[in-house]
Scaffold this motif. Structure first.
Motif, mmCIF file in Angstrom:
data_model
loop_
_atom_site.group_PDB
_atom_site.id
_atom_site.type_symbol
_atom_site.label_atom_id
_atom_site.label_comp_id
_atom_site.label_asym_id
_atom_site.label_seq_id
_atom_site.Cartn_x
_atom_site.Cartn_y
_atom_site.Cartn_z
ATOM 1 N N VAL A 142 24.343 46.680 25.642
ATOM 2 C CA VAL A 142 25.582 45.890 25.747
ATOM 3 C C VAL A 142 26.669 46.576 24.729
ATOM 4 N N LEU A 143 25.921 46.713 23.476
ATOM 5 C CA LEU A 143 26.635 47.285 22.246
ATOM 6 C C LEU A 143 27.190 48.791 22.618
ATOM 7 N N ASN A 144 26.511 49.506 23.460
ATOM 8 C CA ASN A 144 26.864 50.824 23.913
ATOM 9 C C ASN A 144 27.837 50.921 25.211
ATOM 10 N N ILE A 168 32.758 47.224 24.910
ATOM 11 C CA ILE A 168 32.838 46.870 23.418
ATOM 12 C C ILE A 168 33.730 47.751 22.807
ATOM 13 N N ASP A 169 33.779 49.019 23.182
ATOM 14 C CA ASP A 169 34.682 49.946 22.361
ATOM 15 C C ASP A 169 36.351 49.382 22.568
ATOM 16 N N SER A 181 37.066 41.049 15.800
ATOM 17 C CA SER A 181 36.145 41.130 14.665
ATOM 18 C C SER A 181 34.659 41.472 15.446
ATOM 19 N N ARG A 182 33.547 41.993 14.517
ATOM 20 C CA ARG A 182 32.567 42.066 15.026
ATOM 21 C C ARG A 182 31.898 40.763 15.387
ATOM 22 N N MET A 183 32.047 39.845 14.585
ATOM 23 C CA MET A 183 31.311 38.381 15.109
ATOM 24 C C MET A 183 32.114 37.884 16.442
ATOM 25 N N ARG A 196 31.518 36.484 21.891
ATOM 26 C CA ARG A 196 31.956 36.374 23.399
ATOM 27 C C ARG A 196 31.692 37.367 24.107
ATOM 28 N N HIS A 197 31.108 38.587 24.095
ATOM 29 C CA HIS A 197 30.769 39.597 24.886
ATOM 30 C C HIS A 197 29.184 39.741 24.952
#
Length: 312
Positions: A205-207, A211-212, A220-222, A227-228
């Motif tokens: 998911v982070l990739n 997310i971008d 923010s990162r948090m 949320r995602h």
């Protein structure tokens, strides 16, 4: 829509439940020899065997035996236990709550371990922390439940007497205290699978492109993680947790034996040893129904986590 989904799933489970009753019914009847003779052993006379056959309904045609067994199952009546000389249903119900408490407790502990450790490992991918978490859970997954249980008893009940060696304490807090070690044994093997599954999902998911986009919008990162990433990463882990929890229902036999818990697992072992024909049948159906209900709960959790799944 959720109600419609539940009704459809329950309708789909009817053939499964019928198949379960057929397997439970045929379980001991396909064994070589007459069940009544096996139960009574060499000491049983011809009159005793005939009386037990009538008691168990074994003198009737097989189809009639199954139909009567099915009707009794719907009423929660599995006959009379040969070993306990009492009705099977109440005996199972008396011990059911112990097994359910153990499985539920272990699932909560597994979730508490899984979420922070999976995020820590994913956010520090290929770091020493990530490698240490993977190594520890590979060890826990490789250890047999009885061996891990004995180790925990030696450490936390003998050398450091924090938890009881066996049995149950009274009261809710006493129950949580006495069930902690057996629940931890199950939770560690469960978390070994779910941490790895959730870690992989988080990394995927982070990739993802959205997310971008979220970072580009100034989140923010948090906020992005909450949320995602978190919700979208849960889907595969819910499936893994549901399947493994279904397996745990049967696996409690070993853990309950190690910690001498009065649950369904210990009752199954003693019933098989005593050749308690009605009790084994009742427990088989009970275990199978619990697995079916856990799978249904996993389906509902999957739908709740991902509204895009069609409720059909």
């Amino acid at each position: 829509m959720i109600l419609r989904f539940i009704v459809l799933r329950l309708v789909q489970l009817i053939p499964v439940l019928l198949g379960i009753t057929i397997l439970a019914f045929l379980l001991l009847r396909v064994m070589p020899g007459d069940p009544a003779t096996l139960l009574l052993g060499s000491r049983g006379t011809a009159e005793d065997i005939a009386q037990l056959q009538r008691q168990l309904g074994l003198d009737k045609p097989l189809l009639i035996q199954y139909f009567q067994f099915l009707v009794n199952c719907l009423k929660g009546d599995f006959g009379t236990s040969i070993a306990f000389k009492s009705s099977v249903g109440p005996l199972i119900f008396e011990r059911l709550w112990v097994t359910l408490a153990l499985v539920g407790y272990s699932t909560v502990i597994a979730i508490v371990l899984t979420i922070p450790l999976a995020f820590l490992a994913a956010l520090r991918k290929n770091s020493p922390t990530d490698n240490l978490i993977k190594f520890l859970f590979i060890c826990f997954m490789s250890m047999p439940a009885f061996w891990l249980g004995i180790l925990l008893v030696l450490v936390f009940s003998v050398y450091i007497p924090i938890f009881p060696v066996s049995g149950l304490n009274s009261g809710f807090s006493g129950l949580l205290h006495s069930l902690f070690l057996p629940a931890l044994v199950i939770a560690l093997s469960t978390a070994a699978l779910t941490v790895r599954s959730l870690r992989s999902s988080i990394i995927a998911v982070l990739n993802a492109d959205y997310i971008d986009t979220a970072y580009a919008k100034g989140m923010s990162r948090m906020q992005i993680l909450r949320r995602h990433v978190f919700r979208n990463s849960l889907l595969s882990t819910i499936s893994v947790l549901g399947v493994h929890t279904s397996w745990v229902i049967g696996g409690t036999v070993v853990v309950e034996a190690v910690f001498a818990l009065p649950g369904l697992g210990g009752l199954m072992v003693s019933s098989i040893a005593a050749r308690d024909y009605p009790m084994v049948q009742g427990l088989t159906v009970t275990f199978a129904v619990l697995v079916v209900l856990i799978n249904l709960a996993a389906d509902l959790a999957y739908v709740a986590a991902d509204p895009r799944v069609e409720l059909s």
